[in-house]
Design an enzyme around this catalytic site. Sequence first.
Site, PDB file in Angstrom:
ATOM      1  NE  ARG A 150     -18.969 -34.792  -2.568  1.00 44.13           N
ATOM      2  CZ  ARG A 150     -18.528 -35.393  -1.889  1.00 44.13           C
ATOM      3  NH1 ARG A 150     -16.807 -35.630  -2.585  1.00 44.13           N
ATOM      4  NH2 ARG A 150     -18.743 -36.851  -1.395  1.00 44.13           N
ATOM      5  CE1 TYR A 164     -11.848 -35.398   3.665  1.00 47.87           C
ATOM      6  CE2 TYR A 164     -11.367 -33.726   1.628  1.00 47.87           C
ATOM      7  CZ  TYR A 164     -11.755 -35.748   2.209  1.00 47.87           C
ATOM      8  OH  TYR A 164     -12.040 -36.165   1.141  1.00 47.87           O
TER       9      TYR A 164
HETATM   10  N1  UDP Z   1     -20.918 -25.271  -6.416  1.00 46.35           N
HETATM   11  C1  UDP Z   1     -21.834 -24.930  -6.410  1.00 46.35           C
HETATM   12  N2  UDP Z   1     -22.818 -24.877  -5.722  1.00 46.35           N
HETATM   13  C2  UDP Z   1     -23.616 -26.102  -5.034  1.00 46.35           C
HETATM   14  C3  UDP Z   1     -22.942 -26.563  -4.805  1.00 46.35           C
HETATM   15  C4  UDP Z   1     -21.317 -26.657  -4.773  1.00 46.35           C
HETATM   16  O1  UDP Z   1     -21.336 -23.345  -7.157  1.00 46.35           O
HETATM   17  O2  UDP Z   1     -24.974 -26.302  -5.364  1.00 46.35           O
HETATM   18  C5  UDP Z   1     -19.253 -25.302  -6.629  1.00 46.35           C
HETATM   19  C6  UDP Z   1     -18.675 -25.142  -5.044  1.00 46.35           C
HETATM   20  O3  UDP Z   1     -18.058 -24.096  -4.981  1.00 46.35           O
HETATM   21  C7  UDP Z   1     -17.089 -25.638  -5.928  1.00 46.35           C
HETATM   22  C8  UDP Z   1     -17.308 -26.729  -6.696  1.00 46.35           C
HETATM   23  O4  UDP Z   1     -18.772 -26.259  -7.260  1.00 46.35           O
HETATM   24  O5  UDP Z   1     -16.123 -24.314  -6.090  1.00 46.35           O
HETATM   25  C9  UDP Z   1     -17.460 -28.060  -6.506  1.00 46.35           C
HETATM   26  O6  UDP Z   1     -17.814 -27.850  -4.985  1.00 46.35           O
HETATM   27  P1  UDP Z   1     -18.089 -29.955  -3.789  1.00 46.35           P
HETATM   28  O7  UDP Z   1     -18.910 -29.235  -2.652  1.00 46.35           O
HETATM   29  O8  UDP Z   1     -18.327 -30.391  -5.355  1.00 46.35           O
HETATM   30  O9  UDP Z   1     -16.663 -30.119  -3.888  1.00 46.35           O
HETATM   31  P2  UDP Z   1     -15.281 -29.345  -3.945  1.00 46.35           P
HETATM   32  O10 UDP Z   1     -14.401 -29.423  -4.777  1.00 46.35           O
HETATM   33  O11 UDP Z   1     -15.439 -27.708  -3.474  1.00 46.35           O
HETATM   34  O12 UDP Z   1     -14.819 -30.383  -2.865  1.00 46.35           O
END
Ligand code: UDP
Length: 320
Positions: A198, A157
């Site tokens: 997410r 990505y």
């Molecule tokens: N995250 C989390 N628990 C979840 C999903 C995501 O702690 O169930 C964390 C993930 O590790 C990241 C942040 O939340 O640090 C945002 O993750 P997301 O997948 O929404 O988007 P990113 O900003 O990583 O693309």
Amino acid sequence: MMKLPESMEGKTVLIAGSAGFVPSHMAELYLKKGAKVHGLDNFITGSKSNIELLSKYENFTFTECNIYEGLPDFKDVKFDYILSLASPASPIDFKIIPLEIMRVNSEGTMKLLELAKDHGARFLEASTSEVYGDPEIHPQVESYVGHVNPIGPRSCYDEAKRYAEAITMTYKTKYNVDTRIIRIFNTYGPRMRPDDGRVIPNFVNQVLKGDDITIYGDGSQTRSFCYVSDLVNAIDHVLMLGDHMPYNIGNPDEYTIKDCAALILDSLGGKSELSFSELPKDDPKRRRPDISRVMKLGYLPKVTFAEGLVATSEYFKSLM
Ligand code: UDP
């Protein structure tokens, strides 16, 4: 200061990815302003219900297609604006459909740029905060060139979006196509897939169901969350009033993931417990946009995190 045009009557807009979360809101904004909107999607992550919703507007038309394999023959229409918004964007997609992600952002973006060149249309590439990787400077300004692992689990990505930015810039410099590049930071709101993986859909649905809240790592990593109506308003500002250099788009209010869980529990009134598991590899530690460039165009985020969370949870409840 320049003002956004109130009406888009007489304008024709192509939106690649129109069955997706952000693009479907973008399509609706321009349909409400009176534009004709043509959508494209292959439904790899987009949803048919978004197309049904948009089809209620008489100025909306749609073609199902895989844009990297070829665009429809648009010989009877001339586009004023072409929006390249077709890309899966959730970290869980990176494992499942990495080649599709790379192809849509490279071959797909190039096909849309060719069309923009042929039509004399203004072109917008929806890039991402992921081009900064795990950033070493904070908050992120557009001039920061990033810290991306080219062979890591997110690279299909991150690197594809970096290529999409590069080819967009090349069409600007080589052919003088009127281009825009936006870097979208974490966005949430109605029409997100509940199983998109997410953090906001996960946490909100976990609280609604009374399940544990799944925090990855110790929850000290940060993100800055933008409600979708603010985001599409920012895109509109860049498309109408911006220039060809990249714009960060989002809301700079920054939260740790642990605070985010507490706020969701607080605003939805749930009883879920926190559960902790391993942080995924290359998960950025901090992320917050410097949005001064887009603010100079007149954009200001309006929806607070608490308000946005309530609206988002109402949406997820309606799906249950
Ligand atoms: N995250 C989390 N628990 C979840 C999903 C995501 O702690 O169930 C964390 C993930 O590790 C990241 C942040 O939340 O640090 C945002 O993750 P997301 O997948 O929404 O988007 P990113 O900003 O990583 O693309």
